[in-house]
Design a protein around this motif. Sequence first.
Motif, PDB file in Angstrom:
ATOM      1  N   ASP A 178       2.240   0.063   4.118  1.00 55.09           N
ATOM      2  CA  ASP A 178       2.106  -1.330   4.543  1.00 55.09           C
ATOM      3  C   ASP A 178       2.522  -2.291   3.429  1.00 55.09           C
ATOM      4  N   ALA A 217       4.995  -2.227   8.408  1.00 55.81           N
ATOM      5  CA  ALA A 217       4.235  -0.975   8.529  1.00 55.81           C
ATOM      6  C   ALA A 217       5.164   0.120   9.030  1.00 55.81           C
ATOM      7  N   ARG A 218       4.664   1.363   8.937  1.00 59.39           N
ATOM      8  CA  ARG A 218       5.459   2.495   9.424  1.00 59.39           C
ATOM      9  C   ARG A 218       5.297   2.707  10.925  1.00 59.39           C
ATOM     10  N   GLU A 219       4.323   2.038  11.513  1.00 62.14           N
ATOM     11  CA  GLU A 219       4.099   2.050  12.949  1.00 62.14           C
ATOM     12  C   GLU A 219       4.183   0.604  13.441  1.00 62.14           C
ATOM     13  N   ASP A 225       0.867  -1.184   0.000  1.00 62.04           N
ATOM     14  CA  ASP A 225       0.000   0.000   0.000  1.00 62.04           C
ATOM     15  C   ASP A 225       0.900   1.230   0.000  1.00 62.04           C
ATOM     16  N   GLN A 285       0.231   4.335  -0.009  1.00 64.29           N
ATOM     17  CA  GLN A 285      -0.191   5.446   0.851  1.00 64.29           C
ATOM     18  C   GLN A 285       0.195   5.214   2.310  1.00 64.29           C
ATOM     19  N   THR A 286      -0.087   4.021   2.828  1.00 60.73           N
ATOM     20  CA  THR A 286       0.217   3.734   4.243  1.00 60.73           C
ATOM     21  C   THR A 286       1.627   3.205   4.444  1.00 60.73           C
TER      22      THR A 286
END
Length: 885
Positions: A768, A786-788, A763, A765-766
């Motif tokens: 992920d 993920a970024r988190e 993804d 945008q995110t």
Amino acid sequence: MEKEVKTTCPYCGVGCGVIATVDDNGAVAVRGDADHPANFGRLCSKGSALAETLDLDGRLLHPEIDGCQAGWDEALDLVAARFAETIAEHGPDSVAFYVSGQLLTEDYYVANKLMKGFVGSANIDTNSRLCMSSSVAGHRRAFGSDTVPGTYEDLELADLVVLTGSNLAWCHPVLYQRLAAAKAKRPGLKIVLIDPRRTMTADIADLHLAIRPDADVALFVGLFSHLVSSNAVDQNYVAAHTAGFGDTLLAAGGVSFDDVLERTGLPAMQLREFYRLFSTTEKVVTCYSQGVNQSSSGTDKVNAILNCHLATGRIGRPGMGPFSLTGQPNAMGGREVGGLANMLAAHMAIEDAGDRDRVQRFWRSPKIAEKPGLKAVDLFRAVADGRVKALWIMATNPVVSMPDADAVEAAIRACPFVVVSDILKETDTARHAHVLLPSLGWGEKSGTVTNSERRISRQRAFLAAPGEARADWWQLAEVGRRLGHTDAFAYEAPAAIFREHAALSAFENAGSRDFDIGAYADLALEDYDGLTPFQWPQRQGQKRAESRFFAAGNFYHADGRGRFVAVRPAETDRTNADYPFTLNTGRIRDQWHTMTRTGKSARLSAHIAEPFAELHPRDAMEIGVGNADLIEIESPEGKAFVRALITERQARGSIFAPMHWNDQFAAKARIDVLVPPITDRLSGQPASKNIAVAARKFKATHYAFAVSLAKPVDPDAAYWALAKAAGGWRLELAFAEPVDDWAGWCRRVLAIPQGVEPLGYADAQTGDIRLAFFDGPQLLAAFFLAREPVAVARNWAIAQLGADHANLRKRFALVAGRPGADKPDPGATVCSCFGVGVNQIVAAVRGGCHSVEAVGVALNAGTNCGSCRAEIRGIIDGCLAAAAE
């Protein structure tokens, strides 16, 4: 035909009896021994999982010299030659042994005899220095001997049990179970917990004193004054059996009630209630462990506690007394044979010329160490500066467990000659050995251990020795022979060593020393094999009996009197503007020491799978750390990266982190890297509970979670933490910068075969990314980025390693990270014994299970070892509180 063998657990100092069953196929099962007086059949989660740790994965099976396989003769000849050359050129103090509470008493005895009686140096110390040497020093000051006065039964007979510096629920779980059962049967039994942290032990406490770090001396000096002012002193006992009361009272007079309040940080009402309970209750037991011992004032803490029991005469009678709880299975056995650098065998004193002469005559040794040797921290300093040039490390991993661990590693790396005896080939310490010697592990070795209540039990072999592994005592004896002492080390079996150990304990004793097991000096081999647990002392000609010490005095000082020791509170705050937090290191429920054994069990890694640090929500907010973020902890000695666990159980300004993780299981989580080499001036025990540190959020560009059938190889990430999982492995990750080819990274690290293409998506945008690799219906690995911190149901994802993925829809569900309705996520594991997750417990509560017992009936959770009962109760209370809002 099935074989059953009675043996003893190799973990904590409780010393639980275990029955190991080996079936016709060699499979091992374990259960508690209902006849053993330490546990009466109970086991904790670690003991219950012992059979899961017996595989040969990673075992050292042959001697090695410089990384190459060698024969025993070649390896032992080299060890003996290098030690002999070093001693000849630089003297006996140029060599050293560093041993372990994981050794059996017979191993310990031979090591101590070889070093102190035949090399002629006392440079033999043990990792027990790190856990209970302050208790030894305190006992010797007060009692004239290293004597634990009471028994486990006293916990059940007491009307007040004080737990100070002891997370009993997690560190001595079977004793916790015994205490909890006693309180359930007799609710009038009061329990006071003294700990800066609200640990799981607080679940059964009537009063929790959240004391400031290292304020114990002030607390118990204040209690001593209160006992005097409230007329709770047993004047007859003090007059008849003790000395030093006046000086101790004078010193205590300089510490007012307000001083105690200021130093401890406790509310006045709580402090008064504790003092009232102690002064008005006849049957009091005070249990203390690492939170007391692991301090620069640890010995003074011990004596401050002992002073209160001596003043009231509450010692050596049923339900009364101070009780030191040892951390390791044979820390006490090591004390019995003089395993510490400042002791001689059979509780004799190395500084006493008469004791030295007695031991030398008994051993018929050419020399005897004439002064105490180097204690652990000083020993590794001497390795670093070149005073110690040949070092033999046995059954321990100091590169992980010693304070200032990076400096210890550098010292070992630079030492001219290092021998390591261990069961594993790759540990943080073994990687620096010139000679590796394969030792026997639990289930393979035979001998004795002594638990915290002075009870000697047998560890018995029920498995064949793997490869060329040999007993530690045999390795030591073979080197002793090669050094020219053939007759002194002509042991053929551990029974012969035990007989000699027993004979020395009785030699010229006649009641002058506490440790005496002379009744077993002539024990036949068949009687040794069948030896049942017994408490010392057991003097020759006496019937076997349980015992307590000092109810009628008879201390081991020359005048027969116990000593009050005047102690004064020390400064406890080590923080400053650069290092504003106080770090407290310790243990968790399901792991042991440096994970070389417990890390093999998927079940034991399910509860807490990665290194972490507990911190208070307001502290977390102030440094910008959220739940599941990674934090960097720094001291002047080093840095560590761990997961943040934000909880109000932790006091403001304090951080708790476990000491278990090593370089085989995490990237940079050896927490003892942060611990400065500060020690107690008397005991030499390191201060591992009060470390000034800084903490900040670890900045990562990406976080990831992976599951894999194959063991991941060399994850090149800024942070990683690896754990065994059911059917495979789990891996937590964080990256300081993005990777160009995530699929390629997975292929390399997760050992994906060539030709297997990933199913997944990215993804933009995110940020992920989800990737899954299948071989037919079998999941090989799944990777979630993920970024988190990654929000994926961990236990559900792990379960997919054993699921059938022939259905394409199930594959897409896996990539999406969403459990199907038919396979709900159990949530984070709470009960390791039965693999019960938090979501399952919450569902049971919502279904009407409003007590721990009801949850146990529905899910089995909490019904085996019981260590998770406090956590279950917290979940129930949280659910019911939420429902009431």
